[in-house]
Write a protein that holds these residues in place. Structure first.
Motif, PDB file in Angstrom:
ATOM      1  N   ASN A 110     -21.618  23.220 -19.095  1.00 48.58           N
ATOM      2  CA  ASN A 110     -22.576  22.640 -20.309  1.00 48.58           C
ATOM      3  C   ASN A 110     -23.570  22.287 -20.102  1.00 48.58           C
ATOM      4  OD1 ASN A 110     -20.869  20.432 -20.705  1.00 48.58           O
ATOM      5  ND2 ASN A 110     -21.387  20.165 -23.023  1.00 48.58           N
TER       6      ASN A 110
ATOM      7  N   SER B 220     -10.650  28.626 -13.825  1.00 50.40           N
ATOM      8  CA  SER B 220      -9.807  28.548 -15.514  1.00 50.40           C
ATOM      9  C   SER B 220      -8.971  29.375 -15.295  1.00 50.40           C
ATOM     10  CB  SER B 220     -11.346  29.618 -15.795  1.00 50.40           C
ATOM     11  OG  SER B 220     -11.962  30.813 -15.598  1.00 50.40           O
TER      12      SER B 220
ATOM     13  N   THR C 118     -18.627  24.557 -10.415  1.00 46.24           N
ATOM     14  CA  THR C 118     -18.039  25.979 -10.500  1.00 46.24           C
ATOM     15  C   THR C 118     -18.179  26.536  -9.439  1.00 46.24           C
ATOM     16  OG1 THR C 118     -19.504  26.386 -12.419  1.00 46.24           O
ATOM     17  CG2 THR C 118     -17.321  25.861 -13.187  1.00 46.24           C
TER      18      THR C 118
ATOM     19  N   TYR D 113     -11.634  31.821 -18.333  1.00 44.43           N
ATOM     20  CA  TYR D 113     -13.400  31.569 -18.837  1.00 44.43           C
ATOM     21  C   TYR D 113     -14.251  32.969 -17.629  1.00 44.43           C
ATOM     22  CZ  TYR D 113     -12.520  26.783 -20.654  1.00 44.43           C
ATOM     23  OH  TYR D 113     -12.766  26.762 -21.282  1.00 44.43           O
TER      24      TYR D 113
ATOM     25  N   PRO E  92     -16.550  21.950 -22.331  1.00 42.49           N
ATOM     26  CA  PRO E  92     -15.757  22.911 -20.615  1.00 42.49           C
ATOM     27  C   PRO E  92     -14.852  21.680 -21.134  1.00 42.49           C
ATOM     28  CG  PRO E  92     -17.694  22.461 -20.401  1.00 42.49           C
ATOM     29  CD  PRO E  92     -17.900  21.752 -21.464  1.00 42.49           C
ATOM     30  N   TYR E  93     -13.316  22.899 -20.644  1.00 42.57           N
ATOM     31  CA  TYR E  93     -11.650  23.141 -20.783  1.00 42.57           C
ATOM     32  C   TYR E  93     -11.516  21.924 -21.542  1.00 42.57           C
ATOM     33  CZ  TYR E  93     -13.183  24.136 -16.030  1.00 42.57           C
ATOM     34  OH  TYR E  93     -13.914  25.142 -14.696  1.00 42.57           O
TER      35      TYR E  93
ATOM     36  N   GLN F 104     -18.343  20.131 -15.867  1.00 36.36           N
ATOM     37  CA  GLN F 104     -19.154  19.821 -16.674  1.00 36.36           C
ATOM     38  C   GLN F 104     -20.477  20.981 -16.249  1.00 36.36           C
ATOM     39  OE1 GLN F 104     -18.340  18.002 -19.923  1.00 36.36           O
ATOM     40  NE2 GLN F 104     -15.955  18.892 -18.702  1.00 36.36           N
TER      41      GLN F 104
END
Length: 298
Positions: A269, A164, A52, A167, A247-248, A267
């Motif tokens: 997390n 996103s 990200t 987010y 996520p997502y 991802q």
């Protein structure tokens, strides 16, 4: 044998009184003047390669009166919505500087806060770039920070997480980042926060064809044009900001996006260290008395 004090001559009285008055006034001004400093804010994107990105990051100093949002409070004011959906802080920063707060008395919205307009300090970290990529960092300086006052004791930050629809990474608690020790300490002191929580503010549909930052992931995400929207997320309509656990999850039009077994680079997390690191550093101290706002970013 003794000394007898000479009587004060007539011309000495007014002059002596004037000198005493000036000395008292100078001492009073010195006591009232605040020590000023410069705080450097550095944001590092801790995501792995292919992970990200972060939009330019809003960073502000205040007296604890700026509450950005609370989980579950449905109303999200436009300055925060604009940051969450298109990564733009051009309304959030002036709103913050005007003394606004977005939570008051258990309600969400846009309210006049307890701190006077113009008393806060702020900057946008990475203002000159489209995003902060994985393993990169950006910095900004905030000048004229009051070092011996409560006015700039607390810090807040916020950025859109890309890609996103809406987010954000942010510190929700207004007093979570306490800079008291930093501002009263020596030059070079630091306060650091690891960012491990992502929030879905739920002002936009969770749709990859309308998400921001898709162009940063060619061949992975579909083409998209991110625009401001007042349509709430289908998953959490009117539920307000929610912490993202998976996520997502629920994003539509995400065919072909590789999130299998939580091992995809998006991802967040599963990131080893953190999503981001935010550092506040006292880089300069000035005993002057200029209290005008002056901030710059790089």
């Amino acid at each position: 044998f003794f000394f007898q004090r000479r009587p004060r001559r007539a011309h000495e009285g007014p002059m002596l009184d004037l000198l005493v008055a000036v000395a008292v006034a100078v001492a009073a001004v010195g006591a009232a003047a605040h020590r000023l400093g410069v705080v450097k804010v550095t944001v590092k994107n801790e995501a792995p390669r292919g992970g990200t990105h972060l939009s330019p990051v809003f960073a502000g100093l205040h007296d604890g009166s700026f509450d950005m949002f609370d989980e579950g409070l449905a109303t999200v004011p436009m300055p925060l919505e604009k940051l969450a959906e298109v990564g733009d802080a051009d309304e959030l920063q002036p709103s913050f500087m005007a003394g606004d707060t977005y939570v008051s008395g258990g309600a969400a919205g846009r309210f006049a806060g307890a701190q006077a307009g113009g008393a806060r300090r702020a900057a946008v970290v990475g203002a000159s770039v489209a995003s902060i990529p994985p393993r990169h960092e950006a910095s900004a300086t905030i000048a004229n920070v009051l070092l011996d006052s409560h006015a700039h004791r607390y810090a807040s930050f916020a950025a859109q997480l890309l890609p996103s629809s809406d987010y954000v990474v942010a510190n929700v608690d207004a007093k979570d980042i306490d800079l008291k020790a930093l501002l009263r300490g020596p030059r070079g002191g630091k306060v650091t926060r690891k960012v491990n929580v992502v929030w879905d503010v739920n002002t936009e549909l969770d749709d990859f064809t309308a998400s921001n930052g898709n162009a940063l992931f060619p061949g992975v995400l579909p083409a998209s044009t991110a625009v401001l929207s007042t349509t709430p997320s289908a998953a959490f309509a009117n539920a307000g900001p929610q912490r993202v656990r998976l996520p997502y999850a629920g994003y539509i039009n995400g065919e072909g996006v590789a999130f299998a077994d939580g091992a995809g680079a998006l991802q967040f997390n599963c990131y080893k260290h953190a999503i981001a690191t935010v550092t506040f550093e006292l880089i300069d101290i000035d005993d002057g008395d200029d209290d005008d706002d002056d901030s710059s970013s790089s």
